[in-house]
Structure formats: C-alpha cells, structure tokens
Design a protein around this motif. Structure first.
Motif, PDB file in Angstrom:
ATOM      1  N   LEU A   1      -3.502  97.083  17.271  1.00 37.60           N
ATOM      2  CA  LEU A   1      -4.933  96.750  17.282  1.00 37.60           C
ATOM      3  C   LEU A   1      -5.756  97.860  16.630  1.00 37.60           C
ATOM      4  O   LEU A   1      -6.721  97.595  15.905  1.00 37.60           O
ATOM      5  CB  LEU A   1      -5.405  96.512  18.715  1.00 37.60           C
ATOM      6  N   ARG A   2      -5.366  99.111  16.887  1.00 37.19           N
ATOM      7  CA  ARG A   2      -6.091 100.237  16.278  1.00 37.19           C
ATOM      8  C   ARG A   2      -5.908 100.234  14.762  1.00 37.19           C
ATOM      9  O   ARG A   2      -6.878 100.424  14.009  1.00 37.19           O
ATOM     10  CB  ARG A   2      -5.597 101.560  16.870  1.00 37.19           C
ATOM     11  N   ALA A   3      -4.677  99.985  14.316  1.00 40.02           N
ATOM     12  CA  ALA A   3      -4.429  99.936  12.868  1.00 40.02           C
ATOM     13  C   ALA A   3      -5.205  98.788  12.237  1.00 40.02           C
ATOM     14  O   ALA A   3      -5.810  98.951  11.160  1.00 40.02           O
ATOM     15  CB  ALA A   3      -2.931  99.782  12.609  1.00 40.02           C
ATOM     16  N   TYR A   4      -5.200  97.634  12.916  1.00 41.59           N
ATOM     17  CA  TYR A   4      -5.936  96.469  12.381  1.00 41.59           C
ATOM     18  C   TYR A   4      -7.427  96.791  12.272  1.00 41.59           C
ATOM     19  O   TYR A   4      -8.059  96.487  11.269  1.00 41.59           O
ATOM     20  CB  TYR A   4      -5.723  95.278  13.307  1.00 41.59           C
ATOM     21  N   ARG A   5      -7.972  97.424  13.307  1.00 37.18           N
ATOM     22  CA  ARG A   5      -9.404  97.736  13.296  1.00 37.18           C
ATOM     23  C   ARG A   5      -9.758  98.714  12.179  1.00 37.18           C
ATOM     24  O   ARG A   5     -10.728  98.511  11.442  1.00 37.18           O
ATOM     25  CB  ARG A   5      -9.802  98.323  14.655  1.00 37.18           C
ATOM     26  N   LEU A   6      -8.946  99.735  12.007  1.00 32.31           N
ATOM     27  CA  LEU A   6      -9.251 100.740  10.994  1.00 32.31           C
ATOM     28  C   LEU A   6      -9.155 100.172   9.584  1.00 32.31           C
ATOM     29  O   LEU A   6     -10.039 100.400   8.748  1.00 32.31           O
ATOM     30  CB  LEU A   6      -8.287 101.934  11.147  1.00 32.31           C
ATOM     31  N   VAL A   7      -8.087  99.402   9.315  1.00 32.42           N
ATOM     32  CA  VAL A   7      -7.911  98.857   7.964  1.00 32.42           C
ATOM     33  C   VAL A   7      -8.981  97.805   7.657  1.00 32.42           C
ATOM     34  O   VAL A   7      -9.574  97.792   6.568  1.00 32.42           O
ATOM     35  CB  VAL A   7      -6.499  98.243   7.812  1.00 32.42           C
ATOM     36  N   SER A   8      -9.245  96.927   8.632  1.00 32.94           N
ATOM     37  CA  SER A   8     -10.239  95.879   8.390  1.00 32.94           C
ATOM     38  C   SER A   8     -11.638  96.464   8.209  1.00 32.94           C
ATOM     39  O   SER A   8     -12.411  95.998   7.362  1.00 32.94           O
ATOM     40  CB  SER A   8     -10.222  94.855   9.521  1.00 32.94           C
ATOM     41  N   LEU A   9     -11.969  97.517   8.986  1.00 33.70           N
ATOM     42  CA  LEU A   9     -13.281  98.143   8.827  1.00 33.70           C
ATOM     43  C   LEU A   9     -13.440  98.766   7.448  1.00 33.70           C
ATOM     44  O   LEU A   9     -14.539  98.763   6.874  1.00 33.70           O
ATOM     45  CB  LEU A   9     -13.492  99.203   9.908  1.00 33.70           C
TER      46      LEU A   9
ATOM     47  N   TRP B   1     -12.203  97.550   4.684  1.00 35.92           N
ATOM     48  CA  TRP B   1     -12.537  96.458   3.767  1.00 35.92           C
ATOM     49  C   TRP B   1     -13.944  95.926   4.010  1.00 35.92           C
ATOM     50  O   TRP B   1     -14.655  95.537   3.082  1.00 35.92           O
ATOM     51  CB  TRP B   1     -11.517  95.322   3.924  1.00 35.92           C
ATOM     52  N   VAL B   2     -14.361  95.909   5.279  1.00 33.79           N
ATOM     53  CA  VAL B   2     -15.721  95.446   5.592  1.00 33.79           C
ATOM     54  C   VAL B   2     -16.755  96.369   4.965  1.00 33.79           C
ATOM     55  O   VAL B   2     -17.744  95.920   4.373  1.00 33.79           O
ATOM     56  CB  VAL B   2     -15.914  95.364   7.121  1.00 33.79           C
ATOM     57  N   ARG B   3     -16.537  97.669   5.091  1.00 31.32           N
ATOM     58  CA  ARG B   3     -17.491  98.625   4.492  1.00 31.32           C
ATOM     59  C   ARG B   3     -17.565  98.445   2.981  1.00 31.32           C
ATOM     60  O   ARG B   3     -18.649  98.535   2.388  1.00 31.32           O
ATOM     61  CB  ARG B   3     -17.069 100.052   4.841  1.00 31.32           C
ATOM     62  N   SER B   4     -16.434  98.193   2.350  1.00 29.96           N
ATOM     63  CA  SER B   4     -16.459  98.014   0.887  1.00 29.96           C
ATOM     64  C   SER B   4     -17.234  96.757   0.498  1.00 29.96           C
ATOM     65  O   SER B   4     -17.943  96.743  -0.518  1.00 29.96           O
ATOM     66  CB  SER B   4     -15.031  97.947   0.346  1.00 29.96           C
TER      67      SER B   4
ATOM     68  N   SER C   1      -4.940  86.763   5.782  1.00 33.07           N
ATOM     69  CA  SER C   1      -4.236  87.591   4.797  1.00 33.07           C
ATOM     70  C   SER C   1      -2.722  87.548   4.957  1.00 33.07           C
ATOM     71  O   SER C   1      -1.997  88.009   4.065  1.00 33.07           O
ATOM     72  CB  SER C   1      -4.711  89.043   4.908  1.00 33.07           C
ATOM     73  N   THR C   2      -2.230  87.031   6.087  1.00 35.50           N
ATOM     74  CA  THR C   2      -0.774  86.975   6.267  1.00 35.50           C
ATOM     75  C   THR C   2      -0.106  86.069   5.244  1.00 35.50           C
ATOM     76  O   THR C   2       1.095  86.155   5.034  1.00 35.50           O
ATOM     77  CB  THR C   2      -0.423  86.472   7.677  1.00 35.50           C
TER      78      THR C   2
ATOM     79  N   GLN D   1      -0.776  95.393   9.803  1.00 36.59           N
ATOM     80  CA  GLN D   1      -1.132  95.846   8.465  1.00 36.59           C
ATOM     81  C   GLN D   1      -1.304  94.668   7.511  1.00 36.59           C
ATOM     82  O   GLN D   1      -2.230  94.637   6.692  1.00 36.59           O
ATOM     83  CB  GLN D   1      -0.053  96.778   7.928  1.00 36.59           C
ATOM     84  N   ILE D   2      -0.398  93.688   7.608  1.00 32.68           N
ATOM     85  CA  ILE D   2      -0.486  92.503   6.737  1.00 32.68           C
ATOM     86  C   ILE D   2      -1.758  91.718   7.022  1.00 32.68           C
ATOM     87  O   ILE D   2      -2.474  91.296   6.109  1.00 32.68           O
ATOM     88  CB  ILE D   2       0.746  91.602   6.962  1.00 32.68           C
ATOM     89  N   ALA D   3      -2.068  91.530   8.306  1.00 35.20           N
ATOM     90  CA  ALA D   3      -3.232  90.719   8.676  1.00 35.20           C
ATOM     91  C   ALA D   3      -4.547  91.386   8.283  1.00 35.20           C
ATOM     92  O   ALA D   3      -5.522  90.707   7.931  1.00 35.20           O
ATOM     93  CB  ALA D   3      -3.210  90.447  10.179  1.00 35.20           C
ATOM     94  N   ALA D   4      -4.589  92.717   8.341  1.00 33.43           N
ATOM     95  CA  ALA D   4      -5.831  93.428   8.027  1.00 33.43           C
ATOM     96  C   ALA D   4      -6.004  93.685   6.546  1.00 33.43           C
ATOM     97  O   ALA D   4      -7.116  94.013   6.102  1.00 33.43           O
ATOM     98  CB  ALA D   4      -5.868  94.749   8.786  1.00 33.43           C
ATOM     99  N   ASP D   5      -4.919  93.549   5.766  1.00 28.35           N
ATOM    100  CA  ASP D   5      -4.994  93.833   4.339  1.00 28.35           C
ATOM    101  C   ASP D   5      -5.974  92.872   3.655  1.00 28.35           C
ATOM    102  O   ASP D   5      -5.887  91.666   3.837  1.00 28.35           O
ATOM    103  CB  ASP D   5      -3.591  93.685   3.729  1.00 28.35           C
ATOM    104  N   ARG D   6      -6.901  93.427   2.870  1.00 27.00           N
ATOM    105  CA  ARG D   6      -7.921  92.638   2.164  1.00 27.00           C
ATOM    106  C   ARG D   6      -8.709  91.746   3.131  1.00 27.00           C
ATOM    107  O   ARG D   6      -9.007  90.579   2.845  1.00 27.00           O
ATOM    108  CB  ARG D   6      -7.286  91.793   1.048  1.00 27.00           C
ATOM    109  N   PHE D   7      -9.004  92.291   4.312  1.00 30.24           N
ATOM    110  CA  PHE D   7      -9.817  91.567   5.299  1.00 30.24           C
ATOM    111  C   PHE D   7     -11.140  91.147   4.645  1.00 30.24           C
ATOM    112  O   PHE D   7     -11.844  91.964   4.056  1.00 30.24           O
ATOM    113  CB  PHE D   7     -10.092  92.478   6.488  1.00 30.24           C
ATOM    114  N   SER D   8     -11.467  89.877   4.758  1.00 28.51           N
ATOM    115  CA  SER D   8     -12.633  89.354   4.041  1.00 28.51           C
ATOM    116  C   SER D   8     -13.623  88.703   5.005  1.00 28.51           C
ATOM    117  O   SER D   8     -13.340  87.642   5.575  1.00 28.51           O
ATOM    118  CB  SER D   8     -12.173  88.330   2.988  1.00 28.51           C
ATOM    119  N   LEU D   9     -14.793  89.335   5.142  1.00 25.29           N
ATOM    120  CA  LEU D   9     -15.845  88.727   5.967  1.00 25.29           C
ATOM    121  C   LEU D   9     -16.416  87.473   5.322  1.00 25.29           C
ATOM    122  O   LEU D   9     -17.113  86.687   5.980  1.00 25.29           O
ATOM    123  CB  LEU D   9     -16.975  89.738   6.192  1.00 25.29           C
TER     124      LEU D   9
END
Length: 282
Positions: free
Chosen positions: A20-28, A30-33, A97-98, A123-131
């Motif tokens: 969950l921590r990895a998902y939050r960090l990676v997705s955030l 992409w959100v910031r970008s 993203s999976t 990591q797969i699910a958070a990769d290129r997280f798109s709001l």
C-alpha cells in the motif's frame, strides 16, 4: 545467527503495508505530474466522461423508440448502468494499469520490478496511475443519480445502505477480474484483449438487465464469473424486481462476501502466475 521467526499472518500484514505504501508513493508521483498542467487534466477528465457517456446515449436512442426493454424502463436502466459504471470506474482508476503486464512480460521490463523491495502487483497497478479515469466515474455517478431519482424507489434504510456497499463490492469484484486477468498474462503473454473481454465487455453487458440475456449467460455471470453481484442482484433489491435465476432476496446481501471470495481466488492465481514467471532474459 538465525533470523527471528514471524507467523504467516504477520508477514502478510507487513507485505500488505509495504504494498500500500509503494502504491501510494508511485501513484502520487504520477498524480503530481498530471496536476502540473491543470487545464490539460480537466480537459482529459471531461473527454473521458464524454466518451464513456456515449454508451448511455445509445440507450437513450433505444428508448426513443420503445418504452421498456426486458421489463425495465429508462430509469431502471439508468440505475443498473450507474451502479456498474461507478464500480468499474473506481476499479479502473486503481487497477487499470495492470493490463500492461503482458507488455512488460514480452519486453522483459517486469524483471526490474522483481528486484525492488515492494510487491510487484502494487508496482504494476500504480504504474502510470491516471486520474483522467475519474471521468468514467463522474459520468456513471450522474447517470446513477438520475436513475435513483426517477425510478420511483420506495426508500428505506436497507435500500439506502445497499448503494454504497454495492458500489464498493462491485469495484472489488471487477478488481478480482483485473488481477486474475493479469495473472493469466503470465501464461498467455499477449492477452490484453482477452482480459478486456471480461472487464470492459463485462461492464458493457451489466449496463443491460438480466432479462434480455439467455438463462445460460446469466448463470455463467452468477456462478462462474460473479459479475451479476455487481449490479443485477443488488439492483433487483433496490428496484423491487425479481432476483436473477429466482435466487432469494437475501442474496442482495452477498456482494461483499462474493467480492472477498473472488479477491482471494484472484490472489492465489496471481501468486501462481508470478511463481511460474520466466524472464525473457532481455
């Protein structure tokens, strides 16, 4: 010196927190970008809502010619459509993203994720997280709001509560399909379209009531791939309609249990697929 023994439950909880921590960090990240360009983000969300809204435009055109289909009128359709669209939209937001797993298996980039100290699925699910995918959810919420206001529902506490738990359970059931589809891609490698048939195809099918499908199809999406628990079963209780296949009314309480069972099976499939993964060596 021997490592201290940790019970399996403790290890599972630790892995879940790490994931969950990895998902939050990676997705955030992409959100910031994406939010760095707010106008582009807003236009993309609107475009997503407009494109997915074309599905309901087709239903509107259909009801310009008929008053009911399969015993369901436009407001009933809107309730079923809204429940499935919101559930699928939430699932697609967090796990969409999976579907890129097959590509990573083919080009060997999955290997880089295996050596990182975080669960691969996170990591797969958070990769290129798109709001931008929120557009589908917003459009589904608008249709669901219309349906609930126009369907003449005899509101009580049970019918109020069934809406949030149907949406959350529906998102979890779609999530199980996503995870199982990703696990299948370990074997098939290039099977994104097969997965789409069950995710996007299943969501499209659920926009229509069970009465327009053959009984065998309804059995398949109830007892094999439990998509009917996303909206058909809770929707029947909400709209005071017969539950599909003559199931008892209390089955409207089952979606959370079905979601947990589906996620457990999908988790087992994911672990089996990951253990059997063989790198391309690239």
């Amino acid at each position: 010196m021997a490592e201290p023994f940790e019970p399996a439950v403790v290890r599972e909880r630790s892995a879940l927190r790490t994931g969950l921590r990895a998902y939050r960090l990676v997705s955030l990240m992409w959100v910031r970008s994406m939010l760095a360009y707010p106008l582009s983000f807003a236009l993309n969300v609107f475009a997503q809502a407009a494109i997915t809204g074309l599905d309901f435009v087709v239903i509107l055109l259909m009801f310009s010619q008929v008053d009911a289909l399969g015993g369901y009128d436009l407001a009933d359709f809107a309730v079923l459509y809204g429940l499935s669209s919101v559930s699928f939209g939430l699932c697609n937001l967090f796990l969409g993203s999976t579907q890129r797993l097959g590509q990573r298996v083919r080009d060997g980039t999955l290997d880089a994720l295996l050596v990182r100290p975080a669960p691969v699925l996170a990591q797969i699910a958070a990769d290129r997280f798109s709001l931008n995918r929120l557009g589908r959810t917003f459009q589904g919420l608008a249709v669901l709001g219309y349906g609930l206001s126009a369907a003449g529902i005899d509101w009580d506490a049970g019918r109020v509560l069934v809406i949030p738990y149907a949406v959350v359970s529906g998102a979890a059931i779609f999530g199980a399909v996503y995870v199982a589809g990703a696990a299948f891609q370990f074997v098939a490698t290039d099977a994104a379209e097969v997965e789409n048939a069950f995710t996007y195809g299943g969501q499209t099918m659920l926009q229509y009531p069970p009465t327009v499908f053959a009984r065998e199809v309804v059995r398949a999406v109830t007892f094999v791939l439990p998509l009917s628990f996303v909206n058909w079963v809770p929707g029947a209780y909400l709209l005071d309609r017969p539950v599909p296949l003559g199931l008892p009314v209390w089955c409207a309480l089952l979606p959370p249990l079905v979601a947990v069972a589906a996620l457990a099976l999908a988790g087992l499939a994911w672990r089996a697929g990951l253990r059997g993964y063989r790198s391309t060596g690239s």
